[in-house]
Design a protein around this motif. Sequence first.
Motif, PDB file in Angstrom:
ATOM      1  N   ILE A 177       0.851  -1.189   0.000  1.00  0.00           N
ATOM      2  CA  ILE A 177       0.000   0.000   0.000  1.00  0.00           C
ATOM      3  C   ILE A 177       0.887   1.240   0.000  1.00  0.00           C
ATOM      4  N   PRO A 178       0.782   2.093  -1.031  1.00  0.00           N
ATOM      5  CA  PRO A 178       1.692   3.240  -1.147  1.00  0.00           C
ATOM      6  C   PRO A 178       1.158   4.512  -0.488  1.00  0.00           C
ATOM      7  N   ASN A 179       2.045   5.450  -0.321  1.00  0.00           N
ATOM      8  CA  ASN A 179       1.703   6.828   0.059  1.00  0.00           C
ATOM      9  C   ASN A 179       0.976   6.947   1.393  1.00  0.00           C
ATOM     10  N   GLY A 180       1.174   5.984   2.275  1.00  0.00           N
ATOM     11  CA  GLY A 180       0.499   6.055   3.562  1.00  0.00           C
ATOM     12  C   GLY A 180      -1.011   6.003   3.467  1.00  0.00           C
ATOM     13  N   LEU A 181      -1.535   5.418   2.404  1.00  0.00           N
ATOM     14  CA  LEU A 181      -2.978   5.338   2.204  1.00  0.00           C
ATOM     15  C   LEU A 181      -3.638   4.633   3.382  1.00  0.00           C
ATOM     16  N   ALA A 182      -4.735   5.200   3.857  1.00  0.00           N
ATOM     17  CA  ALA A 182      -5.447   4.623   4.989  1.00  0.00           C
ATOM     18  C   ALA A 182      -5.899   3.203   4.674  1.00  0.00           C
ATOM     19  N   THR A 183      -5.818   2.340   5.658  1.00  0.00           N
ATOM     20  CA  THR A 183      -6.158   0.934   5.469  1.00  0.00           C
ATOM     21  C   THR A 183      -7.586   0.753   4.984  1.00  0.00           C
ATOM     22  N   ASP A 184      -8.539   1.474   5.583  1.00  0.00           N
ATOM     23  CA  ASP A 184      -9.935   1.350   5.165  1.00  0.00           C
ATOM     24  C   ASP A 184     -10.103   1.653   3.683  1.00  0.00           C
ATOM     25  N   VAL A 185      -9.456   2.719   3.229  1.00  0.00           N
ATOM     26  CA  VAL A 185      -9.583   3.119   1.829  1.00  0.00           C
ATOM     27  C   VAL A 185      -8.874   2.120   0.924  1.00  0.00           C
ATOM     28  N   ALA A 186      -7.713   1.647   1.328  1.00  0.00           N
ATOM     29  CA  ALA A 186      -6.983   0.660   0.523  1.00  0.00           C
ATOM     30  C   ALA A 186      -7.806  -0.600   0.322  1.00  0.00           C
ATOM     31  N   THR A 187      -8.647  -0.941   1.294  1.00  0.00           N
ATOM     32  CA  THR A 187      -9.485  -2.135   1.197  1.00  0.00           C
ATOM     33  C   THR A 187     -10.464  -2.036   0.034  1.00  0.00           C
ATOM     34  N   LEU A 188     -10.747  -0.817  -0.416  1.00  0.00           N
ATOM     35  CA  LEU A 188     -11.673  -0.617  -1.534  1.00  0.00           C
ATOM     36  C   LEU A 188     -11.004  -0.800  -2.890  1.00  0.00           C
ATOM     37  N   THR A 189      -9.730  -1.167  -2.908  1.00  0.00           N
ATOM     38  CA  THR A 189      -9.037  -1.390  -4.183  1.00  0.00           C
ATOM     39  C   THR A 189      -9.795  -2.378  -5.056  1.00  0.00           C
ATOM     40  N   GLU A 190     -10.222  -3.486  -4.469  1.00  0.00           N
ATOM     41  CA  GLU A 190     -10.883  -4.530  -5.266  1.00  0.00           C
ATOM     42  C   GLU A 190     -12.206  -4.057  -5.867  1.00  0.00           C
ATOM     43  N   PRO A 191     -13.143  -3.520  -5.089  1.00  0.00           N
ATOM     44  CA  PRO A 191     -14.387  -3.052  -5.725  1.00  0.00           C
ATOM     45  C   PRO A 191     -14.159  -1.902  -6.702  1.00  0.00           C
ATOM     46  N   MET A 192     -13.184  -1.038  -6.438  1.00  0.00           N
ATOM     47  CA  MET A 192     -12.888   0.026  -7.389  1.00  0.00           C
ATOM     48  C   MET A 192     -12.324  -0.542  -8.696  1.00  0.00           C
TER      49      MET A 192
END
Length: 386
Positions: free
Chosen positions: A132-147
């Motif tokens: 996970i790059p750029n210190g992206l928040a974990t909650d938001v990173a979890t949305l990678t798949e649906p996005m």
Amino acid sequence: MRAVTCRNAELAVEDVPTPDPARGQLLLTVLRCGICGSDLHARRHCDELADVTAEVGYDGMFRSGDAVVLGHEFSGEVAAAGAGARLKPGTRVVSFPLLRAAGAIHPTGLSPHAPGGYAENVLVQDALTLAIPNGLATDVATLTEPMAVGLHAVRKSGISRRQVAVVIGCGPVGLAVIAMLKASGVRTVVASDFSAGRRRLAQAMGADVVVDPTEHGPFDDAATHRHLVDAPTVFELALGAVEKLRRLPLVPWWRVWQAAEAVGAATPKHPVVFECVGIPGMIDQVIRTAPFFSRVVVVGVCMQPDRIRPAMGVNKEIELRFVLGYTPRDFRDSLHLLAEGKLAPQPLITGTVGLAGVDSAFAALADPERHAKILIDPSAAGDHIA
């Protein structure tokens, strides 16, 4: 480790063996796992889904009598690494949900051979895992798949920035499509949903026009976009175009038409429609009501048999495209769009729950006015949705 298992449509928190990473694999401590609409459907319709995948050559999908750990949209921290793995323990990651196991490749969270993220730990392939790059928040990173689902649908649609996009259904999939359409520069996005809550989320994701289908059809303004809505107008366009072209001196009319086709100027203006509902009757309804020459991208997964009228699609020259999931590139690009701040999907996250509350979260997601995306935090105690 503790995990939520699904067997015969019943969810239960159980103790299951913690897997060991093989060569090229990682064991993750699950930080968050999203509850996907396909999980809700698979709980009740896994046998139909398994029948379809068996017909296309994959016979490892779970069936109702299997005990499966669902969950394919997750973020985690590397807890252990198998031989040859690149990523080191302590790295926060997301991972494309495919796993080598039992002599084959299986979809994580949809096969008993590849337990998913409704658990304290999950096994992933190092090659498909991204830090996970750029210190992206974990909650938001979890949305990678649906996005990534939304990005894949937009890319496969072939839509241009000037075309009108119409998104039918503003559940998590439709909302991801809206977000990716706007991130791709599409100027006009029309979103339609019966739920007022989902319409508000569609606006938050960037929809330019939001429609309540009980009051206003998604194609009611087609004429203002110069989309063709009836056969007589199509006939007039064909005859009128030839009449005008025949007045040109020296150049045969068909040569001009041929040149227009070569640059894409001969096809009448039309919208690109994203069907994101996935219930019987929706595809036929879109074919019936969409303007002539529309391109319809089927993103919603209907688990039951359905019927369409091919003659209607033929007479209107409707183009149907079906899309599945995403590619590894889509997945990577979605993560970086999130990390670079080009997407702001935080409004989609409407709750967090521990493993003990997954069953109640499934029930809560049945009400579109209350929730869009509930994340599971396996470290959280209690069964309430926060």
